[in-house]
Design a protein around this motif. Structure first.
Motif, PDB file in Angstrom:
ATOM      1  N   LEU A  52       0.813  -1.211   0.000  1.00 42.26           N
ATOM      2  CA  LEU A  52       0.000   0.000   0.000  1.00 42.26           C
ATOM      3  C   LEU A  52       0.851   1.269   0.000  1.00 42.26           C
ATOM      4  O   LEU A  52       0.350   2.362  -0.258  1.00 42.26           O
ATOM      5  CB  LEU A  52      -0.925   0.006   1.227  1.00 42.26           C
ATOM      6  N   VAL A  53       2.148   1.106   0.285  1.00 39.80           N
ATOM      7  CA  VAL A  53       3.027   2.260   0.438  1.00 39.80           C
ATOM      8  C   VAL A  53       3.139   3.046  -0.876  1.00 39.80           C
ATOM      9  O   VAL A  53       3.421   2.473  -1.920  1.00 39.80           O
ATOM     10  CB  VAL A  53       4.432   1.806   0.909  1.00 39.80           C
ATOM     11  N   GLY A  54       2.894   4.353  -0.799  1.00 38.32           N
ATOM     12  CA  GLY A  54       3.081   5.224  -1.951  1.00 38.32           C
ATOM     13  C   GLY A  54       1.912   5.270  -2.915  1.00 38.32           C
ATOM     14  O   GLY A  54       1.954   5.961  -3.921  1.00 38.32           O
ATOM     15  N   SER A 195      10.235   3.168   3.834  1.00 41.97           N
ATOM     16  CA  SER A 195       9.534   2.865   5.079  1.00 41.97           C
ATOM     17  C   SER A 195       9.335   1.364   5.225  1.00 41.97           C
ATOM     18  O   SER A 195       8.934   0.889   6.275  1.00 41.97           O
ATOM     19  CB  SER A 195       8.203   3.611   5.173  1.00 41.97           C
ATOM     20  N   VAL A 196       9.616   0.623   4.162  1.00 41.68           N
ATOM     21  CA  VAL A 196       9.584  -0.831   4.273  1.00 41.68           C
ATOM     22  C   VAL A 196      11.024  -1.295   4.500  1.00 41.68           C
ATOM     23  O   VAL A 196      11.890  -1.046   3.681  1.00 41.68           O
ATOM     24  CB  VAL A 196       9.024  -1.471   2.989  1.00 41.68           C
ATOM     25  N   PRO A 197      11.281  -1.945   5.649  1.00 41.83           N
ATOM     26  CA  PRO A 197      12.663  -2.303   5.970  1.00 41.83           C
ATOM     27  C   PRO A 197      13.258  -3.283   4.976  1.00 41.83           C
ATOM     28  O   PRO A 197      12.537  -4.068   4.370  1.00 41.83           O
ATOM     29  CB  PRO A 197      12.546  -2.943   7.350  1.00 41.83           C
ATOM     30  N   LYS A 198      14.569  -3.224   4.849  1.00 40.09           N
ATOM     31  CA  LYS A 198      15.331  -4.201   4.082  1.00 40.09           C
ATOM     32  C   LYS A 198      15.017  -4.223   2.591  1.00 40.09           C
ATOM     33  O   LYS A 198      15.258  -5.183   1.910  1.00 40.09           O
ATOM     34  CB  LYS A 198      15.135  -5.613   4.655  1.00 40.09           C
ATOM     35  N   LYS A 199      14.436  -3.127   2.076  1.00 41.18           N
ATOM     36  CA  LYS A 199      14.127  -3.110   0.655  1.00 41.18           C
ATOM     37  C   LYS A 199      14.963  -2.053  -0.077  1.00 41.18           C
ATOM     38  O   LYS A 199      14.580  -1.588  -1.143  1.00 41.18           O
ATOM     39  CB  LYS A 199      12.639  -2.798   0.436  1.00 41.18           C
TER      40      LYS A 199
END
Ligand code: ADP
Ligand code: RBF
Ligand code: MG
Length: 397
Positions: A52-54, A195-199
């Protein structure tokens, strides 16, 4: 963190995204969507949340409907869920470093715009909950003001136009992939704060990828530097966590020669998820032993590529024995650096020792030393965790 690419840095204007960049909107998304799904006989899958981010609200709604096979049109779904979001606007917290960044840009007279896929009226409602935010922006562009949202460059181009500047003078700060794509397509410089870790690998088109707003170095872009770093440390709003020491990965002492007294992160997952991963320091209280200086990492330990965010405090003291099960209280008062990967175990160990030296020295400064006396650190009867000092003091009375 990747160093910024060597480009001419003539930045005079900043354009910020709102949700996920300045505001921790994700926590509210799950708060609203979760109960809605439950009512409809579905279970919220936090692993799908990153999709859902962005997105614009309309796009995000369509994704939820498709992912969970809900029998509504996007319009129906939005009309049901929008009132629930509106009730939550003022519960959305600023991300670490957001207030600091806005204050810095404002006090240095750097023209700053807000450019979001959210409708203009939602943006206005959200920022009105935070003191000084509205005045920080010389332009605001909402998704409903343009024909196409991000990843189209239009929102950013419009923001530049409203600030009477050209795209090449603008620095975009964005947490999402569509936002980074939009900023680059607009011909702007882009810092990604995923805001999504490790990406982070997905953000290779950005000019720089940082872990959190705490890691912005404005001087890299020709902007005035922050002047709040003190001897390699950044003071933060202190927060307090504690619990019984649990078994960790069993490698702190064995592999690194650096024991870390792990805390059960699930007991204060809200506090831990609110704070960005990184290396922090402060004071540690052990119920029967005393108060010690402490340096810690919070996060996924990139060198070991963990799947869980863990809390790893190293007490800067030599103990004769283990203290598993004992109550450990932490006052976290300052930030040192983002978590990093290292080319070798030796370089990771060397860096952690350097962190230890920085913390050891900084904690003697009055601004950090004063927290040694926080009652929360000493009181073995007080349970649970709190996020602010006044609460910790109240609870321990
Ligand atoms: P684990 O993976 O189980 O956390 P570690 O090798 O990291 O194991 O060792 C951590 C344990 O070592 C702590 O739980 C604590 O009992 C003990 N310990 C001894 N000295 C220290 C210290 N200075 N800082 C943190 N823990 C210490
Ligand atoms: N692990 C990393 O992978 N990257 C880091 O940058 C990192 N920094 C650390 C800093 C401190 C002060 C401490 C105590 C630990 C750090 N670690 C880091 C975590 C280390 O990998 C972890 O303690 C061990 O994996 C033990 O579980
Ligand atoms: Mg450990």
């Amino acid at each position: 963190m990747a160093a910024p690419k060597p480009i001419s840095r003539l930045i005079s204007h900043v354009i910020l995204d709102l949700d996920g960049t300045l505001l921790n909107t994700d926590s509210v998304v799950s708060k609203v969507v979760k109960p809605f799904l439950v009512k409809n006989g579905k279970l919220w899958d936090s692993k799908k949340a990153h999709k859902l981010v962005g997105k614009t609200p309309y796009e995000a709604a369509a994704v939820v409907l498709e992912d969970y096979g809900l029998p509504y049109s996007t319009e129906e779904f939005l009309s049901m869920i929008n009132p629930m979001f509106s009730e939550q606007w003022c519960n959305i917290k600023p991300l670490p470093g957001a207030n600091r960044l806005l204050k810095h840009l404002r006090s240095n007279g750097v023209p700053t715009a807000l450019a979001s896929n959210s409708p203009r009226s939602n943006i206005e409602s959200k920022i009105s909950c935070h003191q000084g935010w509205k005045e920080s922006f010389s332009a605001i562009v909402g998704g409903d003001e343009m024909e196409k949202g991000k990843p189209s460059p239009d929102i950013f181009l419009e923001a530049a136009k409203r600030m009477n500047t050209t795209p090449s003078n603008c620095l975009v700060i964005e947490d999402s992939l569509p936002g980074v794509t939009a900023g680059k397509a607009a011909g702007m410089h882009v810092i990604a704060v995923p805001s999504v870790p490790k990406k982070t690998a997905e953000f290779s088109t950005a000019d720089e990828v940082i872990n959190s707003l705490l890691d912005i170095r404005p001087e890299n872009w020709g902007l005035p530097p922050f002047n709040d770093w003190v001897e390699g440390t950044l003071p933060i709003e202190p927060y307090f966590i504690g619990g019984p020491v649990i078994k960790g990965f069993g490698r702190g002492s064995k592999v690194l020669g650096i024991p870390t007294a792990n805390l059960p992160a699930e007991n204060f997952s809200d506090v831990v998820s609110e704070h960005t991963s990184g290396v922090y320091f402060g004071w540690a209280g052990l119920s029967t032993r005393g108060i010690y200086k402490m340096v810690m990492s919070i996060g996924w330990n990139p060198y070991f590529d963990n799947t869980e965010k863990t809390v790893e405090p190293w007490l800067l003291h030599d103990f004769d024995e283990d203290f598993y099960g004992e109550e450990l209280r932490l006052a976290i008062v300052g930030y040192i650096r983002p978590e990093a990967n290292f080319p070798s175990l030796e370089s990771l160990i060397e860096r952690i020792h350097e962190d230890g030296r920085i913390a050891e020295k900084a904690l003697d400064l009055p601004m950090y030393a004063k927290y040694k006396d926080t009652p929360y650190l000493r009181d073995p009867l007080q349970q649970g965790s709190t996020t602010d000092g006044s609460q910790a003091e109240l609870n321990s009375k």
